[in-house]
Design an enzyme around this catalytic site. Structure first.
Site, mmCIF file in Angstrom:
data_model
loop_
_atom_site.group_PDB
_atom_site.id
_atom_site.type_symbol
_atom_site.label_atom_id
_atom_site.label_comp_id
_atom_site.label_asym_id
_atom_site.label_seq_id
_atom_site.Cartn_x
_atom_site.Cartn_y
_atom_site.Cartn_z
ATOM 1 N N GLU A 185 0.822 -1.208 0.000
ATOM 2 C CA GLU A 185 0.000 0.000 0.000
ATOM 3 C C GLU A 185 0.859 1.263 0.000
ATOM 4 O OE1 GLU A 185 -3.795 2.057 2.252
ATOM 5 O OE2 GLU A 185 -2.688 0.465 3.279
ATOM 6 N N GLU A 280 -11.963 2.068 3.707
ATOM 7 C CA GLU A 280 -11.027 2.476 4.752
ATOM 8 C C GLU A 280 -11.106 3.996 4.955
ATOM 9 O OE1 GLU A 280 -6.583 1.150 6.133
ATOM 10 O OE2 GLU A 280 -6.764 2.217 4.236
#
Length: 304
Positions: A185, A280
């Site tokens: 990420e 998220e």
């Protein structure tokens, strides 16, 4: 123990306003929004619907499924008791839901940087990968988030990149026999973080050259770091098995910031993507009102 009676066969619609009561053995009533047939597999986190579903994670899973969310993300899964991990996995299976990412425990996003090439840092990462295999088995997970850590400023960038690639190859050797995938990420939280751009992550995945090392494309972070979301998703498509969502600025639900998520979702859907879209982000409003606004934001953004 609460008795759950689940709403079946509710027609999908674009409005969230219609609510029906849900009784429990204790005599309480739970408001139940309509169920929506989303085109993509949006994945809430625990806590997003606790004002409707209560604090129990299993109740929250049922609420997610009843409103049309057919996946879950839980960054902190590795920190949960093993028996709860198993219970979550069993419940997801019964509800036909998909487990999204959890974070591989390597000591925090910035800590134990793989760019430094230090054995002690790599050992912590590899230990996290080994433990993650067991967690994934219990909760029916396939993907797990990895953040390589901070830059090692005294080393040339090419050496740092080579160190990261070597460490990730060793991690992939642990995960690959189990069919598991670490997704890297790129983040925008700090300029000290080594991994920040989609093309940089693409290069690293190509160099690792394993089905167990791919890209987690978080549109919130990458809108901040580089923009051109659809263009860069297209460029990196073959290495992206997982997406995360959050509007910018504010990192709240779609429709609250500058990202045209309806267009982004439409593009991803038309590419044939069937994976998880991790939610998220926070909620722009508190309480039940905020939870209903969250659902409505996904109804609107999924309307393409």
């Amino acid at each position: 123990m609460k008795r759950r009676s689940f709403v079946k066969g509710l027609a999908a619609g674009s409005a969230v306003a219609g609510l029906s009561g849900m009784a429990s053995a204790a005599g309480t009533t739970r408001s139940m929004p309509q169920k929506h047939n989303f085109k993509l597999k949006y994945a809430p986190h625990f806590g997003m619907f606790e004002h409707h579903a209560g604090k129990d994670p299993i109740d929250q899973l049922h609420f997610m499924a009843e409103t049309g969310f057919m996946a879950l993300e839980d960054n902190g899964m590795m920190g949960r008791p093993a028996e709860l991990q198993t219970k979550i996995g069993d419940t997801l299976a019964k509800l036909g839901m998909t487990m999204g990412v959890f974070v591989v425990d390597k000591g925090g996003n910035s800590a134990n940087t793989l760019a430094a090439g230090k054995k002690e840092h790599v050992d912590i990462f590899l230990d996290g990968c080994r433990r993650a295999v067991e967690v994934a088995k219990r909760c029916n997970a396939k993907w797990m988030t990895v953040v390589p850590g901070d830059y090692e400023r005294h080393l040339p960038l090419g050496i740092q990149t080579a160190n990261v690639i070597e460490a990730l190859r060793r991690g992939a050797e642990i995960l690959e026999p189990h069919g598991l995938v670490m997704v890297l990420e790129p983040l925008s939280d700090s300029p000290n973080l080594f991994l920040q751009y989609s093309d940089q992550t693409y290069l690293i995945c190509k160099a690792v050259n394993s089905p167990s090392c791919k890209i987690l494309y978080d549109a919130y972070h990458l809108q901040k770091n580089e923009g051109q979301l659809i263009t860069n998703i297209e460029r990196c498509w073959e290495e992206i098995p997982y997406f995360q969502i959050g509007d910018n600025p504010g990192r709240k639900e779609p429709t609250t910031g500058e990202i045209n998520y309806r267009n982004v979702f439409k593009y991803i859907h038309e590419k044939g993507y069937t994976g998880v879209m991790g939610m998220e982000h926070g909620l722009s409003k508190p309480g039940k009102e905020g939870e209903l606004a969250l659902i409505q934001a996904y109804v609107e953004s999924d309307n393409f």
